[in-house]
Enzyme design. Sequence first.
Site, PDB file in Angstrom:
ATOM      1  N   CYS B 439       0.794  -1.220   0.000  1.00 23.57           N
ATOM      2  CA  CYS B 439       0.000   0.000   0.000  1.00 23.57           C
ATOM      3  C   CYS B 439       0.833   1.279   0.000  1.00 23.57           C
ATOM      4  CB  CYS B 439      -0.948  -0.001   1.179  1.00 23.57           C
ATOM      5  SG  CYS B 439      -0.131  -0.234   2.747  1.00 23.57           S
ATOM      6  N   HIS B 483      -2.542   0.628   7.014  1.00 24.24           N
ATOM      7  CA  HIS B 483      -2.781   0.812   5.582  1.00 24.24           C
ATOM      8  C   HIS B 483      -2.466   2.262   5.227  1.00 24.24           C
ATOM      9  CE1 HIS B 483      -4.283  -0.235   1.728  1.00 24.24           C
ATOM     10  NE2 HIS B 483      -5.379   0.525   1.785  1.00 24.24           N
ATOM     11  N   ASP B 499      -8.245   4.464  -3.296  1.00 24.44           N
ATOM     12  CA  ASP B 499      -7.312   3.479  -2.742  1.00 24.44           C
ATOM     13  C   ASP B 499      -6.678   2.696  -3.881  1.00 24.44           C
ATOM     14  OD1 ASP B 499      -5.887   1.653  -1.354  1.00 24.44           O
ATOM     15  OD2 ASP B 499      -7.516   1.065  -0.012  1.00 24.44           O
TER      16      ASP B 499
END
Lengths: 303, 694
Positions: B439, B483, B499
């Site tokens: 991420c 995250h 995202d």
Amino acid sequence: MAALGRARSAVNQVILGKAEVVDLAFSALLAGGHLLLEDLPGVGKTTLAQAMSLSLGGDWQRIQFTNDMLPADIVGVSIFQQAQEQFEFRPGPIFANVVLADEINRATPRTQSALLEAMAERQVTVDGQTFPLPEPFFVIATQNPLDLVGTYPLPDSQLDRFLLRTSIGYPSATEERRLLVEPDRRDLLSRFEPSLDPGGVSDLMALATDLPVSEPLLDYIQNLIAATRQHGGLKAGLSPRAGLALVRAARAWSLVNGLNYCAPEAVKAVFPSLATHRLETRPESGLDSAAVVEEILGTTRVP
Amino acid sequence: MTTALERWFRPRLPGPGELTPAAVYWTLAAFLVAAFPHLMAMPPALAATVVALIGWRGMAVWRGWRPVPGPVRVVLTLTLLALVVIAFGASWGRRLATALLCVMLAAKLMEMFRVRDLRMVASVCFFLVATQFLFNERLVYLSYLVAGCWLATQALGQIQRIQVNQRRGQDRQASPGASGTSGLLSVQSLRQSGRLLVMALPVALILFFLFPRLAQPLWGLPEEAMDGRTGLSDSMSPGSISELFLDHSPAFRVEFEGPPPPPQMRYWRGPVLWRFDGNTWQRAFFSDQRLSEPPLETEASIRYRMQLEPHERRWLLAMDHPVSSTFPESRITVDHHLISRRPVTTLSQYDVVSTPDALISPVLTDVQRNMALHLPQERNPRTRALAEELRQQYADDQALINAVLRWFNEEPFYYSLSVTPLGRHGADEFLFDLRTGYCEYYASAFAILMRSAGIPARVVTGYQGGFWSESGQYLLVRQSDAHAWNEVWLEGQGWVRVDPTAAVAPDRIREGSRSVVESGRALRDAGWLMNLRNQYDRVQHLWNRWVLGFDAERQQDFLQRLGLPEMTATQIGLLMLAALSLFLLPLTWFLFRVSGQRPLSRAERAWKTVRRRLARLGLHAQPSETPREFAGRICRELDSGERQLVQLAIMFSQLHYGVPSARLLEQFERSAQLFRPLRRGKNRFPRLSFGREL
């Protein structure tokens, strides 16, 4: 030890069913004390004393106390020997290993105190001369509690001289029947073989003195003595001397019973005979000292 | 003068029999256990010194070494003090305080000569083992605390034994049991210490329930910058989150009012990062400013209760986008980030309301726009080129974003937890060459790409997903759920969450970090382990909720449930004192009664067993009975065992009143254990007697 057991059973053969009294008598002997038997005539006081003395193997004397007796009749007199031109001491009947002082309360206080002094000091002084009494020296005195005419009861302070005071009491029915059927006790005594000798008795006395007393047992003895001092029905509690006497008597009792240590049973066994004549109850409490002693034994915890 | 100085410095040699080895060893063990968690957190040199001092003291006892001379002790102690100050520098806080306590206690070991010193060390161990709760309030630590207290109690017991033996010195020669190292490992004494702890349990419970809880703590924990605890940091550079992926410790737990939101909505907002220097993302200078108009509460709002583990940071996590919270002195910043005034140093519970679909920052100030578009010069030329290319294709921002996400999805981009250091043109390397990362890489590259294309973008860090415990009805979010994602500012829509990781690895978002970790083979076989962890976390959750979360409010609830009126803190304190004395006075009376008595000997304990077995049959000893009299009276009542009873009584009498003998004692203990009496006429199965009553 074995000889002690034999002596004990021999005496028990003569005095039937009175093992506790026999044990107490031997205990008083081995503790180096004296025994006072308070009983009616005819229950075997004299027989017990005689059997005791015979089993010890030493010599024994019997003194029948009367109110016209003088101290010299007990301890002895100095007589001027003309041949040697000096006084010679004639020992009285007290010079024996076992002395049976029968009906001690019939004598005058003066005579009584002569005996009691000899018992305490284990020696006799006549005309400035001191004569030691033989070893072992053991007095069994008797007195009749009921026949009070013409008697001089021992003062309480003097009772302290006796390590133990007990009574024999009537025999049980079975024992009484045996007494009636069997030959005379005096015949038995005449055939009595000594199991011990004076030296052996001294050894046993030393053995008793060395018997170990544990902490819990000393706790118990202290508790008992403290209980007599705190009891409301008594004029005064037991003295430290009585405490010492209790330890001595308990040791001797344990030895007599074949134990190699001092047991609480011994304390319990000797305590009534040791304490009752040393304690005086308050008249207003309505108790007698025997009952108080029983009560104390029944309530004091055994540690 | 000299004599006074000499007296001052001369070590007082322990007198004969003053300190027994057993007492010293147990005290050292208690100290080692109490200090262990602190040692692990200390600079290694300090920890080694403490351990060395403990070891030295143990050896000194074992080998009978002479004590350290006074001047050396003074110098050593001062050196240790200096070491602590140097090691911790300016960061005055809990760590420094506990380290200082450990080190000074270790220095005390050098001059532990008397019973008083030993007792002091053992007593401080109780405090030392409890100080770990300043750092860690986990349930596991409770058992550690109990073990530590047990050891310290054991040490105190051994110390007490020294004095008892001193008081009856003559017994020491008489009985071999009282001397030397006996009792070093006696189960009996351990059991006794345990019993003491159990006896203290009611006091602990009274204190727990009735110690007045204050709404505001009287004292705050000293603030500390960082405690080596993993968690989100306020900056992001490649590799900074990856440590967290391996950390399965809980970050926080959530209980929802109503059903839990679907996984794709579970974005827990942490620090928002604006500034990018080519390598690291950081917060903006205005990030702490209060948001003047927080979003409104709507029908779609979600209400939930957070249970946040301490992480030494000021941020409080909340779902997008927080509206209000009950955390004291907290605020929502312009980044829509919930923060507190002080670092979170204890487990904290607070209620939050969040509105997921709120429109945030419809207007962007010039300052914000500049910062959200800023990129370092002369970096990532290929990314810039791609951005320009895309810009020419798509005039609409939304279309451009969709194209990038599609590109991520269709091109061979992979999700992986491996950390690869990136160079000067990090985004170029990642987007065109490496194409494998997690991420953090995607969020960073995406933001750079967006900024290059002229779209204001920023990075949001936080947690995503979590494990829903069906049985416990709560959501557990672990550190491994950390995250990073992006927000882009679109005209008319404000900041919108994008995202990029979801485009690459949709599972990561749908199923949480676990799916990724497991597909990485690392923990594939450890599914049961995870299951165990989840089960354990349920217990931990309950512990947090009912024990750690027992605050002033809960206390009032508890008292009201007992039927008591609402009370002030003072009244609760008085109630506590009353309850304590109600418990302690009878105990004191009992102990006072017992204290006058001798401790039971081995023979007495065995005899007690015998008497207990008889008492179960209803056969009790009179206090004024001698053992043999008791046996003589009781044996007539027995159906079996009467002969043994008399034997036992004789043996006990011999042991208790006569000369003790080890062989007889053993024999007696064995027979006492085997003694199983049966009472006459009272069989185990009573005969049924019908008709008797008729």
